[in-house]
Design an enzyme around this catalytic site. Structure first.
Site, PDB file in Angstrom:
ATOM      1  N   ASN A  44      -4.174  -6.081  12.022  1.00 23.68           N
ATOM      2  CA  ASN A  44      -4.793  -6.919  11.339  1.00 23.68           C
ATOM      3  C   ASN A  44      -5.074  -8.307  12.480  1.00 23.68           C
ATOM      4  O   ASN A  44      -3.694  -8.316  13.055  1.00 23.68           O
ATOM      5  CB  ASN A  44      -4.492  -7.574   9.921  1.00 23.68           C
ATOM      6  CG  ASN A  44      -3.131  -7.560   8.978  1.00 23.68           C
ATOM      7  OD1 ASN A  44      -2.598  -7.127  10.054  1.00 23.68           O
ATOM      8  ND2 ASN A  44      -2.652  -8.524   9.021  1.00 23.68           N
ATOM      9  N   GLU A  57      -8.202  -2.492   8.194  1.00 26.12           N
ATOM     10  CA  GLU A  57      -9.228  -1.096   8.080  1.00 26.12           C
ATOM     11  C   GLU A  57     -10.820  -1.435   8.973  1.00 26.12           C
ATOM     12  O   GLU A  57     -11.213  -1.234   8.930  1.00 26.12           O
ATOM     13  CB  GLU A  57      -9.914  -1.071   6.268  1.00 26.12           C
ATOM     14  CG  GLU A  57      -8.002  -1.364   6.213  1.00 26.12           C
ATOM     15  CD  GLU A  57      -7.474  -2.109   5.456  1.00 26.12           C
ATOM     16  OE1 GLU A  57      -7.682  -3.135   6.256  1.00 26.12           O
ATOM     17  OE2 GLU A  57      -7.344  -2.157   4.023  1.00 26.12           O
ATOM     18  N   CYS A  91     -13.724  -5.123   2.150  1.00 27.03           N
ATOM     19  CA  CYS A  91     -13.288  -4.027   2.723  1.00 27.03           C
ATOM     20  C   CYS A  91     -13.303  -2.540   2.639  1.00 27.03           C
ATOM     21  O   CYS A  91     -13.418  -1.423   2.920  1.00 27.03           O
ATOM     22  CB  CYS A  91     -10.878  -3.816   3.348  1.00 27.03           C
ATOM     23  SG  CYS A  91     -10.710  -4.983   4.672  1.00 27.03           S
TER      24      CYS A  91
HETATM   25  N1  THU Z   1      -5.423  -7.684   5.299  1.00 31.35           N
HETATM   26  C1  THU Z   1      -5.183  -6.632   5.814  1.00 31.35           C
HETATM   27  O1  THU Z   1      -5.400  -6.790   7.354  1.00 31.35           O
HETATM   28  N2  THU Z   1      -5.996  -5.516   5.033  1.00 31.35           N
HETATM   29  C2  THU Z   1      -6.738  -6.013   3.585  1.00 31.35           C
HETATM   30  O2  THU Z   1      -6.700  -5.261   3.065  1.00 31.35           O
HETATM   31  C3  THU Z   1      -5.287  -7.565   3.016  1.00 31.35           C
HETATM   32  C4  THU Z   1      -5.500  -8.398   3.781  1.00 31.35           C
HETATM   33  C5  THU Z   1      -4.269  -8.905   5.931  1.00 31.35           C
HETATM   34  C6  THU Z   1      -5.206  -9.934   5.943  1.00 31.35           C
HETATM   35  C7  THU Z   1      -4.255 -11.350   6.474  1.00 31.35           C
HETATM   36  O3  THU Z   1      -4.193 -10.974   7.793  1.00 31.35           O
HETATM   37  C8  THU Z   1      -3.436 -10.530   5.430  1.00 31.35           C
HETATM   38  O4  THU Z   1      -3.250  -9.289   5.746  1.00 31.35           O
HETATM   39  C9  THU Z   1      -2.926 -11.341   4.653  1.00 31.35           C
HETATM   40  O5  THU Z   1      -3.600 -11.515   3.291  1.00 31.35           O
END
Ligand code: THU
Length: 132
Positions: A44, A57, A91
């Site tokens: 992320n 994702e 996602c």
């Molecule tokens: N996040 C993801 O990368 N994938 C998910 O499915 C849930 C949330 C990230 C987004 C943000 O950078 C952090 O987790 C907190 O929400």
């Protein structure tokens, strides 16, 4: 299948270490197995303009598709959490559209995981068929 899932879980856990998360400090990694056999990984990436943050994702799917990959076998998502890492609703929508009803391996910080198909994670989804 179990070997494949284990491998994807490990790759997702490793990928989370590259997360750019100065705001949430929540490290997420994703690993995507393509039908070609190639595995893509991503993390992320947050932004000071919060809504521009992108989940691991979506990054992994966009990486693979922009490299010419068209079909996918499975996706894994991992984080620092003791609990299995659940893909967010946005996602789920994107994975279902771009990869179809593939297994999603939801990994915890110890490398244990639970697996569910996208159709279970996003029942009664809105899809391109509804646009016809
Ligand atoms: N996040 C993801 O990368 N994938 C998910 O499915 C849930 C949330 C990230 C987004 C943000 O950078 C952090 O987790 C907190 O929400």
């Amino acid at each position: 299948m179990k070997n494949t899932f284990n491998k994807l879980a490990k790759r997702a856990l490793a990928a989370r270490k590259r997360a750019y998360v100065p705001y949430s400090n929540f490290h997420v990694g994703a690993a995507l197995l393509c039908k070609s056999g190639k595995i893509y990984t991503a993390c992320n990436i947050e932004n000071s303009s919060f809504s521009l943050t992108i989940c691991a994702e979506r990054v992994v799917l966009y990486k693979a598709i922009s490299d010419g990959e068209l079909s996918f076998e499975a996706i894994a998502v991992a984080s620092d959490s003791d609990e299995y890492t659940r893909p967010c609703g946005a996602c789920r929508q994107v994975i279902l559209e771009l990869a179809g009803n593939i297994p999603c391996i939801m990994v915890n910080n110890k490398g244990n995981y639970e697996v569910n198909l996208l159709n279970i994670l996003l029942p009664e989804a809105f899809t391109k068929n509804h646009l016809k």
